[in-house]
Design an enzyme around this catalytic site. Sequence first.
Site, PDB file in Angstrom:
ATOM      1  N   GLY A 258       0.862  -1.183   0.000  1.00 28.32           N
ATOM      2  CA  GLY A 258       0.000   0.000   0.000  1.00 28.32           C
ATOM      3  C   GLY A 258       0.889   1.221   0.000  1.00 28.32           C
ATOM      4  O   GLY A 258       1.787   1.334  -0.828  1.00 28.32           O
ATOM      5  N   GLU A 259       0.679   2.095   0.935  1.00 23.23           N
ATOM      6  CA  GLU A 259       1.489   3.301   1.057  1.00 23.23           C
ATOM      7  C   GLU A 259       2.025   3.319   2.486  1.00 23.23           C
ATOM      8  O   GLU A 259       1.253   3.465   3.434  1.00 23.23           O
ATOM      9  CB  GLU A 259       0.604   4.514   0.729  1.00 23.23           C
ATOM     10  CG  GLU A 259       1.242   5.838   0.991  1.00 23.23           C
ATOM     11  CD  GLU A 259       2.596   5.977   0.312  1.00 23.23           C
ATOM     12  OE1 GLU A 259       2.706   5.637  -0.881  1.00 23.23           O
ATOM     13  OE2 GLU A 259       3.548   6.403   0.991  1.00 23.23           O
ATOM     14  N   SER A 260       3.337   3.153   2.612  1.00 26.66           N
ATOM     15  CA  SER A 260       3.897   2.904   3.942  1.00 26.66           C
ATOM     16  C   SER A 260       3.712   4.072   4.902  1.00 26.66           C
ATOM     17  O   SER A 260       3.512   3.869   6.105  1.00 26.66           O
ATOM     18  CB  SER A 260       5.370   2.524   3.832  1.00 26.66           C
ATOM     19  OG  SER A 260       6.117   3.548   3.219  1.00 26.66           O
TER      20      SER A 260
ATOM     21  N   CYS B  58       6.045  -5.463   0.442  1.00 28.02           N
ATOM     22  CA  CYS B  58       6.220  -4.160  -0.212  1.00 28.02           C
ATOM     23  C   CYS B  58       6.155  -3.025   0.817  1.00 28.02           C
ATOM     24  O   CYS B  58       7.075  -2.884   1.611  1.00 28.02           O
ATOM     25  CB  CYS B  58       5.225  -4.009  -1.352  1.00 28.02           C
ATOM     26  SG  CYS B  58       5.758  -2.770  -2.535  1.00 28.02           S
TER      27      CYS B  58
ATOM     28  N   ARG C 128      12.856   3.427  -0.569  1.00 23.95           N
ATOM     29  CA  ARG C 128      11.490   3.409  -1.104  1.00 23.95           C
ATOM     30  C   ARG C 128      11.493   3.689  -2.602  1.00 23.95           C
ATOM     31  O   ARG C 128      12.285   4.504  -3.086  1.00 23.95           O
ATOM     32  CB  ARG C 128      10.628   4.454  -0.387  1.00 23.95           C
ATOM     33  CG  ARG C 128      10.424   4.134   1.077  1.00 23.95           C
ATOM     34  CD  ARG C 128       9.586   5.202   1.742  1.00 23.95           C
ATOM     35  NE  ARG C 128       8.314   5.375   1.060  1.00 23.95           N
ATOM     36  CZ  ARG C 128       7.508   6.402   1.252  1.00 23.95           C
ATOM     37  NH1 ARG C 128       7.836   7.357   2.095  1.00 23.95           N
ATOM     38  NH2 ARG C 128       6.372   6.479   0.596  1.00 23.95           N
TER      39      ARG C 128
ATOM     40  N   ILE D 233       5.725  -3.746  -7.656  1.00 24.69           N
ATOM     41  CA  ILE D 233       4.957  -2.525  -7.934  1.00 24.69           C
ATOM     42  C   ILE D 233       5.528  -1.401  -7.070  1.00 24.69           C
ATOM     43  O   ILE D 233       5.358  -1.402  -5.851  1.00 24.69           O
ATOM     44  CB  ILE D 233       3.458  -2.728  -7.613  1.00 24.69           C
ATOM     45  CG1 ILE D 233       2.909  -3.934  -8.386  1.00 24.69           C
ATOM     46  CG2 ILE D 233       2.670  -1.457  -7.931  1.00 24.69           C
ATOM     47  CD1 ILE D 233       1.507  -4.355  -7.962  1.00 24.69           C
ATOM     48  N   ARG D 234       6.219  -0.483  -7.675  1.00 18.96           N
ATOM     49  CA  ARG D 234       6.906   0.594  -6.930  1.00 18.96           C
ATOM     50  C   ARG D 234       7.606   0.027  -5.692  1.00 18.96           C
ATOM     51  O   ARG D 234       7.461   0.520  -4.576  1.00 18.96           O
ATOM     52  CB  ARG D 234       5.909   1.696  -6.534  1.00 18.96           C
ATOM     53  CG  ARG D 234       5.439   2.506  -7.729  1.00 18.96           C
ATOM     54  CD  ARG D 234       4.724   3.767  -7.301  1.00 18.96           C
ATOM     55  NE  ARG D 234       3.633   3.472  -6.407  1.00 18.96           N
ATOM     56  CZ  ARG D 234       3.409   4.092  -5.252  1.00 18.96           C
ATOM     57  NH1 ARG D 234       4.211   5.053  -4.849  1.00 18.96           N
ATOM     58  NH2 ARG D 234       2.387   3.773  -4.506  1.00 18.96           N
TER      59      ARG D 234
ATOM     60  N   HIS E  17       4.853  -8.702  -4.602  1.00 18.77           N
ATOM     61  CA  HIS E  17       3.463  -8.901  -4.156  1.00 18.77           C
ATOM     62  C   HIS E  17       3.010 -10.335  -4.400  1.00 18.77           C
ATOM     63  O   HIS E  17       2.397 -10.613  -5.436  1.00 18.77           O
ATOM     64  CB  HIS E  17       2.534  -7.944  -4.908  1.00 18.77           C
ATOM     65  CG  HIS E  17       2.610  -6.540  -4.438  1.00 18.77           C
ATOM     66  ND1 HIS E  17       1.744  -6.008  -3.515  1.00 18.77           N
ATOM     67  CD2 HIS E  17       3.474  -5.556  -4.748  1.00 18.77           C
ATOM     68  CE1 HIS E  17       2.059  -4.753  -3.273  1.00 18.77           C
ATOM     69  NE2 HIS E  17       3.115  -4.454  -4.012  1.00 18.77           N
TER      70      HIS E  17
ATOM     71  N   GLU F 227       0.571 -11.880  -3.297  1.00 17.77           N
ATOM     72  CA  GLU F 227      -0.868 -12.083  -3.107  1.00 17.77           C
ATOM     73  C   GLU F 227      -1.667 -11.870  -4.393  1.00 17.77           C
ATOM     74  O   GLU F 227      -2.861 -12.114  -4.417  1.00 17.77           O
ATOM     75  CB  GLU F 227      -1.385 -11.127  -2.004  1.00 17.77           C
ATOM     76  CG  GLU F 227      -1.501  -9.666  -2.375  1.00 17.77           C
ATOM     77  CD  GLU F 227      -0.179  -8.902  -2.386  1.00 17.77           C
ATOM     78  OE1 GLU F 227       0.897  -9.547  -2.338  1.00 17.77           O
ATOM     79  OE2 GLU F 227      -0.221  -7.663  -2.469  1.00 17.77           O
TER      80      GLU F 227
HETATM   81  N1  GLN Z   1       6.001   2.802  -2.698  1.00 18.30           N
HETATM   82  C1  GLN Z   1       5.156   2.417  -1.619  1.00 18.30           C
HETATM   83  C2  GLN Z   1       5.673   2.974  -0.295  1.00 18.30           C
HETATM   84  O1  GLN Z   1       6.735   3.505  -0.243  1.00 18.30           O
HETATM   85  C3  GLN Z   1       5.071   0.901  -1.530  1.00 18.30           C
HETATM   86  C4  GLN Z   1       4.433   0.354  -2.786  1.00 18.30           C
HETATM   87  C5  GLN Z   1       3.677  -0.917  -2.574  1.00 18.30           C
HETATM   88  O2  GLN Z   1       3.411  -1.351  -1.468  1.00 18.30           O
HETATM   89  N2  GLN Z   1       3.271  -1.512  -3.676  1.00 18.30           N
HETATM   90  O3  GLN Z   1       5.001   2.910   0.686  1.00 18.30           O
END
Ligand code: GLN
Length: 206
Positions: free
Chosen positions: A56-58, A88, A116, A144-145, A180, A182
Amino acid sequence: MAAVKRTAPLPRIGVLALQGAFREHRQALERLGVTVVEVRLPRHLEGVDGVIIPGGESTTMAKLMRDYGLDDALGAFYRQGGALWGTCAGAIVLATDIVGFPEQPRLGMMDLSVVRNDYGRQVASFEADLDVEGLDTPFHALFIRAPRIVRVGPTVRVLASYEGDAVAVTADRLMATVFHPELLRDDRVHALFVEQVCCERPTTAA
Ligand code: GLN
Protein backbone atom coordinates in the site's frame (compact mmCIF):
# COMPACT_ATOMS: atom_id res chain seq x y z
CA MET A 1 -1.61 -25.04 -6.16
CA ALA A 2 -0.12 -24.76 -2.72
CA ALA A 3 -1.62 -26.56 0.23
CA VAL A 4 -0.62 -26.27 3.84
CA LYS A 5 0.52 -29.68 5.10
CA ARG A 6 0.05 -30.03 8.86
CA THR A 7 -1.46 -32.38 11.34
CA ALA A 8 -1.57 -29.80 14.17
CA PRO A 9 -4.32 -27.13 14.02
CA LEU A 10 -3.66 -24.47 11.40
CA PRO A 11 -2.51 -21.09 12.71
CA ARG A 12 -4.89 -18.14 12.80
CA ILE A 13 -3.47 -15.41 10.60
CA GLY A 14 -4.28 -11.72 10.82
CA VAL A 15 -4.10 -9.33 7.89
CA LEU A 16 -3.58 -5.68 8.78
CA ALA A 17 -6.63 -4.15 7.13
CA LEU A 18 -6.11 -0.40 7.50
CA GLN A 19 -5.08 0.35 3.94
CA GLY A 20 -3.64 -1.34 0.85
CA ALA A 21 -3.88 -4.83 -0.64
CA PHE A 22 -5.30 -6.68 2.37
CA ARG A 23 -8.23 -8.37 0.60
CA GLU A 24 -5.91 -10.20 -1.77
CA HIS A 25 -3.88 -11.56 1.17
CA ARG A 26 -7.08 -12.64 2.85
CA GLN A 27 -8.16 -14.51 -0.27
CA ALA A 28 -4.75 -16.21 -0.63
CA LEU A 29 -4.89 -17.41 2.99
CA GLU A 30 -8.46 -18.59 2.59
CA ARG A 31 -7.43 -20.63 -0.45
CA LEU A 32 -4.95 -22.35 1.90
CA GLY A 33 -7.72 -23.12 4.36
CA VAL A 34 -6.33 -20.84 7.06
CA THR A 35 -8.57 -18.91 9.47
CA VAL A 36 -8.13 -15.22 8.66
CA VAL A 37 -8.76 -12.21 10.88
CA GLU A 38 -8.80 -8.65 9.54
CA VAL A 39 -6.82 -6.58 12.04
CA ARG A 40 -8.02 -3.00 12.50
CA LEU A 41 -7.74 -2.66 16.26
CA PRO A 42 -5.35 -4.06 18.89
CA ARG A 43 -8.03 -6.44 20.23
CA HIS A 44 -8.19 -8.19 16.87
CA LEU A 45 -4.72 -9.63 17.60
CA GLU A 46 -6.10 -11.93 20.31
CA GLY A 47 -5.50 -15.58 19.48
CA VAL A 48 -3.63 -14.72 16.27
CA ASP A 49 -0.32 -16.48 15.44
CA GLY A 50 0.95 -14.31 12.60
CA VAL A 51 0.09 -11.01 10.92
CA ILE A 52 0.60 -9.89 7.33
CA ILE A 53 1.30 -6.20 6.73
CA PRO A 54 0.20 -5.66 3.13
CA GLY A 55 1.45 -3.48 0.31
CA GLY A 56 0.00 0.00 0.00
CA GLU A 57 1.49 3.30 1.06
CA SER A 58 3.90 2.90 3.94
CA THR A 59 3.57 6.46 5.29
CA THR A 60 -0.25 6.29 5.38
CA MET A 61 -0.25 2.80 6.83
CA ALA A 62 2.22 3.68 9.58
CA LYS A 63 0.21 6.80 10.47
CA LEU A 64 -3.03 4.80 10.71
CA MET A 65 -1.24 2.16 12.80
CA ARG A 66 -0.22 4.85 15.24
CA ASP A 67 -3.72 6.40 15.29
CA TYR A 68 -5.27 3.03 16.24
CA GLY A 69 -2.56 2.00 18.72
CA LEU A 70 -1.49 -0.84 16.46
CA ASP A 71 2.18 0.15 16.45
CA ASP A 72 2.54 -0.64 20.16
CA ALA A 73 0.14 -3.59 19.92
CA LEU A 74 2.08 -5.21 17.06
CA GLY A 75 5.36 -4.63 18.93
CA ALA A 76 3.94 -6.45 21.96
CA PHE A 77 2.45 -9.14 19.72
CA TYR A 78 5.89 -9.84 18.24
CA ARG A 79 7.70 -9.81 21.58
CA GLN A 80 5.16 -12.29 22.91
CA GLY A 81 5.93 -14.78 20.13
CA GLY A 82 3.76 -13.67 17.18
CA ALA A 83 5.10 -13.72 13.62
CA LEU A 84 5.01 -10.85 11.11
CA TRP A 85 5.30 -10.71 7.32
CA GLY A 86 5.52 -7.41 5.45
CA THR A 87 4.96 -7.22 1.69
CA CYS A 88 6.22 -4.16 -0.21
CA ALA A 89 5.01 -1.20 1.91
CA GLY A 90 4.75 -3.73 4.73
CA ALA A 91 8.45 -4.56 4.28
CA ILE A 92 9.22 -0.84 4.67
CA VAL A 93 7.16 -0.76 7.88
CA LEU A 94 9.18 -3.70 9.29
CA ALA A 95 12.62 -2.31 8.36
CA THR A 96 14.86 -0.65 10.94
CA ASP A 97 16.27 1.80 8.39
CA ILE A 98 14.25 3.66 5.70
CA VAL A 99 16.96 5.45 3.74
CA GLY A 100 16.23 9.18 3.38
CA PHE A 101 13.14 9.04 5.62
CA PRO A 102 14.54 8.92 9.16
CA GLU A 103 11.34 10.40 10.63
CA GLN A 104 8.91 8.04 8.91
CA PRO A 105 7.00 6.00 11.54
CA ARG A 106 7.65 2.23 11.39
CA LEU A 107 7.70 -0.91 13.48
CA GLY A 108 11.44 -1.29 12.80
CA MET A 109 11.86 -4.90 13.89
CA MET A 110 13.90 -6.28 11.03
CA ASP A 111 17.54 -5.31 10.58
CA LEU A 112 17.24 -4.04 6.99
CA SER A 113 17.96 -0.84 5.10
CA VAL A 114 15.38 -0.14 2.40
CA VAL A 115 15.11 2.57 -0.25
CA ARG A 116 11.49 3.41 -1.10
CA ASN A 117 10.34 3.29 -4.75
CA ASP A 118 13.83 2.39 -5.86
CA TYR A 119 12.80 0.17 -8.77
CA GLY A 120 11.17 3.12 -10.58
CA ARG A 121 7.76 4.75 -10.56
CA GLN A 122 4.43 2.97 -11.06
CA VAL A 123 4.94 2.63 -14.82
CA ALA A 124 8.26 0.91 -14.21
CA SER A 125 6.68 -1.91 -12.23
CA PHE A 126 7.84 -5.30 -13.49
CA GLU A 127 7.57 -9.06 -13.19
CA ALA A 128 10.32 -11.64 -12.66
CA ASP A 129 10.69 -15.36 -11.99
CA LEU A 130 12.47 -15.85 -8.68
CA ASP A 131 14.15 -18.84 -7.08
CA VAL A 132 12.83 -18.76 -3.54
CA GLU A 133 14.42 -20.91 -0.82
CA GLY A 134 11.91 -23.57 0.17
CA LEU A 135 10.03 -23.59 -3.16
CA ASP A 136 10.68 -26.32 -5.77
CA THR A 137 10.05 -24.21 -8.86
CA PRO A 138 10.44 -20.48 -9.63
CA PHE A 139 7.89 -18.03 -8.25
CA HIS A 140 6.49 -15.46 -10.67
CA ALA A 141 6.76 -12.19 -8.77
CA LEU A 142 5.12 -8.83 -9.36
CA PHE A 143 7.04 -5.72 -8.26
CA ILE A 144 4.96 -2.52 -7.93
CA ARG A 145 6.91 0.59 -6.93
CA ALA A 146 8.93 -1.77 -4.80
CA PRO A 147 11.43 -0.71 -2.17
CA ARG A 148 14.97 -1.97 -2.69
CA ILE A 149 16.68 -3.79 0.17
CA VAL A 150 20.17 -2.29 0.20
CA ARG A 151 21.46 -3.80 3.45
CA VAL A 152 20.63 -7.02 5.23
CA GLY A 153 21.63 -7.35 8.89
CA PRO A 154 23.65 -10.32 10.16
CA THR A 155 20.59 -12.01 11.69
CA VAL A 156 18.59 -11.83 8.45
CA ARG A 157 18.57 -14.71 5.93
CA VAL A 158 18.00 -14.05 2.24
CA LEU A 159 15.32 -16.30 0.69
CA ALA A 160 15.36 -14.81 -2.82
CA SER A 161 17.34 -12.24 -4.79
CA TYR A 162 16.76 -10.34 -8.01
CA GLU A 163 19.76 -9.04 -9.93
CA GLY A 164 21.93 -9.20 -6.82
CA ASP A 165 19.50 -7.55 -4.39
CA ALA A 166 17.63 -9.44 -1.68
CA VAL A 167 13.88 -9.39 -2.40
CA ALA A 168 12.63 -11.94 0.17
CA VAL A 169 14.21 -12.24 3.62
CA THR A 170 13.49 -13.86 6.94
CA ALA A 171 14.67 -13.61 10.55
CA ASP A 172 13.30 -14.89 13.83
CA ARG A 173 9.52 -15.04 13.12
CA LEU A 174 9.77 -12.21 10.59
CA MET A 175 9.52 -12.25 6.81
CA ALA A 176 9.70 -9.42 4.29
CA THR A 177 9.09 -9.52 0.54
CA VAL A 178 9.37 -6.45 -1.65
CA PHE A 179 7.18 -8.05 -4.35
CA HIS A 180 3.46 -8.90 -4.16
CA PRO A 181 2.84 -12.66 -3.71
CA GLU A 182 -0.87 -12.08 -3.11
CA LEU A 183 -1.76 -10.98 -6.63
CA LEU A 184 -1.20 -13.98 -8.89
CA ARG A 185 -2.99 -16.92 -7.26
CA ASP A 186 0.23 -18.76 -6.52
CA ASP A 187 -0.05 -19.15 -2.77
CA ARG A 188 3.27 -20.86 -2.06
CA VAL A 189 4.89 -17.88 -0.28
CA HIS A 190 1.79 -17.61 1.92
CA ALA A 191 2.17 -21.32 2.68
CA LEU A 192 5.84 -20.72 3.62
CA PHE A 193 4.79 -18.02 6.07
CA VAL A 194 2.06 -20.15 7.60
CA GLU A 195 4.10 -23.36 7.76
CA GLN A 196 7.54 -22.06 8.63
CA VAL A 197 7.71 -18.48 9.87
CA CYS A 198 4.61 -18.74 12.08
CA CYS A 199 5.83 -22.02 13.58
CA GLU A 200 9.27 -20.80 14.63
CA ARG A 201 9.67 -20.71 18.36
CA PRO A 202 11.14 -17.60 20.03
CA THR A 203 14.93 -17.97 20.21
CA THR A 204 15.20 -16.03 23.45
CA ALA A 205 13.68 -17.09 26.73
CA ALA A 206 12.70 -13.53 27.66
N1 GLN B 1 6.00 2.80 -2.70
C1 GLN B 1 5.16 2.42 -1.62
C2 GLN B 1 5.67 2.97 -0.29
O1 GLN B 1 6.73 3.51 -0.24
C3 GLN B 1 5.07 0.90 -1.53
C4 GLN B 1 4.43 0.35 -2.79
C5 GLN B 1 3.68 -0.92 -2.57
O2 GLN B 1 3.41 -1.35 -1.47
N2 GLN B 1 3.27 -1.51 -3.68
O3 GLN B 1 5.00 2.91 0.69
